[in-house]
Design an enzyme around this catalytic site. Sequence first.
Site, PDB file in Angstrom:
ATOM      1  N   PHE A  12       0.774  -1.220  -0.159  1.00  7.91           N
ATOM      2  CA  PHE A  12      -0.047   0.074   0.079  1.00  7.91           C
ATOM      3  C   PHE A  12       1.024   1.275  -0.216  1.00  7.91           C
ATOM      4  O   PHE A  12       0.614   2.147  -0.718  1.00  7.91           O
ATOM      5  CB  PHE A  12      -0.788  -0.071   1.219  1.00  7.91           C
ATOM      6  CG  PHE A  12      -1.945   1.104   1.182  1.00  7.91           C
ATOM      7  CD1 PHE A  12      -3.244   0.800   0.187  1.00  7.91           C
ATOM      8  CD2 PHE A  12      -1.764   2.299   1.771  1.00  7.91           C
ATOM      9  CE1 PHE A  12      -4.233   1.826   0.250  1.00  7.91           C
ATOM     10  CE2 PHE A  12      -2.789   3.224   1.810  1.00  7.91           C
ATOM     11  CZ  PHE A  12      -4.076   2.967   1.012  1.00  7.91           C
ATOM     12  N   ALA A  43      -2.384  -4.699   4.510  1.00  4.55           N
ATOM     13  CA  ALA A  43      -2.120  -5.681   5.593  1.00  4.55           C
ATOM     14  C   ALA A  43      -3.079  -6.577   6.111  1.00  4.55           C
ATOM     15  O   ALA A  43      -2.981  -7.713   6.674  1.00  4.55           O
ATOM     16  CB  ALA A  43      -1.523  -4.884   6.882  1.00  4.55           C
ATOM     17  N   GLU A  45      -4.971  -8.160   4.657  1.00  2.00           N
ATOM     18  CA  GLU A  45      -5.195  -9.552   3.724  1.00  2.00           C
ATOM     19  C   GLU A  45      -4.062 -10.678   3.932  1.00  2.00           C
ATOM     20  O   GLU A  45      -4.140 -11.863   3.360  1.00  2.00           O
ATOM     21  CB  GLU A  45      -5.161  -9.222   2.359  1.00  2.00           C
ATOM     22  CG  GLU A  45      -6.373  -8.749   1.681  1.00  2.00           C
ATOM     23  CD  GLU A  45      -6.714  -7.272   1.900  1.00  2.00           C
ATOM     24  OE1 GLU A  45      -7.719  -6.842   2.231  1.00  2.00           O
ATOM     25  OE2 GLU A  45      -5.743  -6.516   1.969  1.00  2.00           O
ATOM     26  N   VAL A  76       1.050   0.304   7.994  1.00  3.09           N
ATOM     27  CA  VAL A  76      -0.205   0.632   8.370  1.00  3.09           C
ATOM     28  C   VAL A  76       0.117   2.064   9.160  1.00  3.09           C
ATOM     29  O   VAL A  76       0.952   1.983  10.104  1.00  3.09           O
ATOM     30  CB  VAL A  76      -1.004  -0.245   9.178  1.00  3.09           C
ATOM     31  CG1 VAL A  76      -2.519   0.534   9.717  1.00  3.09           C
ATOM     32  CG2 VAL A  76      -1.315  -1.478   8.655  1.00  3.09           C
ATOM     33  N   ILE A  77      -0.242   3.227   8.567  1.00  6.78           N
ATOM     34  CA  ILE A  77      -0.066   4.518   9.201  1.00  6.78           C
ATOM     35  C   ILE A  77      -1.423   5.135   9.624  1.00  6.78           C
ATOM     36  O   ILE A  77      -2.221   5.080   8.853  1.00  6.78           O
ATOM     37  CB  ILE A  77       0.448   5.607   8.008  1.00  6.78           C
ATOM     38  CG1 ILE A  77       1.882   4.766   7.530  1.00  6.78           C
ATOM     39  CG2 ILE A  77       0.657   6.681   8.628  1.00  6.78           C
ATOM     40  CD1 ILE A  77       2.641   5.500   6.331  1.00  6.78           C
ATOM     41  N   GLU A  80      -6.904   9.937   9.820  1.00 11.85           N
ATOM     42  CA  GLU A  80      -7.879  10.610  10.609  1.00 11.85           C
ATOM     43  C   GLU A  80      -9.075   9.706  10.914  1.00 11.85           C
ATOM     44  O   GLU A  80     -10.047  10.330  11.695  1.00 11.85           O
ATOM     45  CB  GLU A  80      -8.369  11.779   9.614  1.00 11.85           C
ATOM     46  CG  GLU A  80      -7.322  12.631   9.167  1.00 11.85           C
ATOM     47  CD  GLU A  80      -7.622  13.617   8.218  1.00 11.85           C
ATOM     48  OE1 GLU A  80      -8.879  13.740   7.808  1.00 11.85           O
ATOM     49  OE2 GLU A  80      -6.888  14.725   7.911  1.00 11.85           O
ATOM     50  N   THR A  81      -9.412   8.571  10.495  1.00  7.06           N
ATOM     51  CA  THR A  81     -10.268   7.711  11.021  1.00  7.06           C
ATOM     52  C   THR A  81     -10.161   6.480  11.859  1.00  7.06           C
ATOM     53  O   THR A  81      -8.890   6.277  12.039  1.00  7.06           O
ATOM     54  CB  THR A  81     -10.934   7.130   9.652  1.00  7.06           C
ATOM     55  OG1 THR A  81     -10.491   6.305   9.212  1.00  7.06           O
ATOM     56  CG2 THR A  81     -11.402   8.424   8.959  1.00  7.06           C
ATOM     57  N   HIS A  83      -9.926   3.528  10.850  1.00  4.96           N
ATOM     58  CA  HIS A  83      -9.559   2.587  10.006  1.00  4.96           C
ATOM     59  C   HIS A  83      -8.333   1.950  10.355  1.00  4.96           C
ATOM     60  O   HIS A  83      -8.193   0.753  10.484  1.00  4.96           O
ATOM     61  CB  HIS A  83      -9.661   3.042   8.522  1.00  4.96           C
ATOM     62  CG  HIS A  83      -9.260   1.696   7.645  1.00  4.96           C
ATOM     63  ND1 HIS A  83     -10.222   0.625   7.293  1.00  4.96           N
ATOM     64  CD2 HIS A  83      -8.185   1.539   6.877  1.00  4.96           C
ATOM     65  CE1 HIS A  83      -9.703   0.124   6.597  1.00  4.96           C
ATOM     66  NE2 HIS A  83      -8.432   0.563   6.308  1.00  4.96           N
ATOM     67  N   ASN A 107       6.545 -11.327  11.689  1.00  5.55           N
ATOM     68  CA  ASN A 107       5.631 -10.221  11.695  1.00  5.55           C
ATOM     69  C   ASN A 107       6.577  -8.849  11.376  1.00  5.55           C
ATOM     70  O   ASN A 107       6.975  -8.218  12.299  1.00  5.55           O
ATOM     71  CB  ASN A 107       4.813  -9.923  12.918  1.00  5.55           C
ATOM     72  CG  ASN A 107       3.664  -9.083  12.600  1.00  5.55           C
ATOM     73  OD1 ASN A 107       3.693  -8.138  11.697  1.00  5.55           O
ATOM     74  ND2 ASN A 107       3.096  -8.835  13.675  1.00  5.55           N
TER      75      ASN A 107
END
Length: 153
Positions: A12, A43, A45, A76-77, A80-81, A83, A107
């Site tokens: 991503f 991530a 998946e 994964v950064i 604002e939500t 998620h 990991n």
Amino acid sequence: MASKVLIIEAPFYQHITDQLVAGAIATLEEAGVDYDRITVPGAFEIPGVITFAELAQEDHPVAAKHYEGYIALGCVIRGETSHYDYVAGESCRALMDLSLEGVAIGNGILTVENEAQALVRAGVDQKNKGGDAAEACLRMIEVRSALMHGKTQ
């Protein structure tokens, strides 16, 4: 030593994942371990692919490629939500569930507040978390094998 592992990469953030993959590959090559690579959207998946590979080996042990372990790489950064919380938490939880079932996993999914933190952690000339994930995978393979043969290290 492991014969083959599978690197699952979630690009991503391609420039970050590329560094993680470079670190993991360098570690595997130094250890003389063969590997395959597969790319997934994110991530979230990654644990599913590990499950698919494990199921394929159970159903077709001769025809399927055999992986002794897996290296999960992605980033994964926080945004604002909420998620971020779901993706970071659930991908990590699923990897832990797989490890509790006896799957050797390194990991290397970074969970960070911003891109600067990710670049430091991913950089092969900095914290090299891709290399660390590969080392963790290889060590877990060794420990599992030793314990299955009644040995401790």
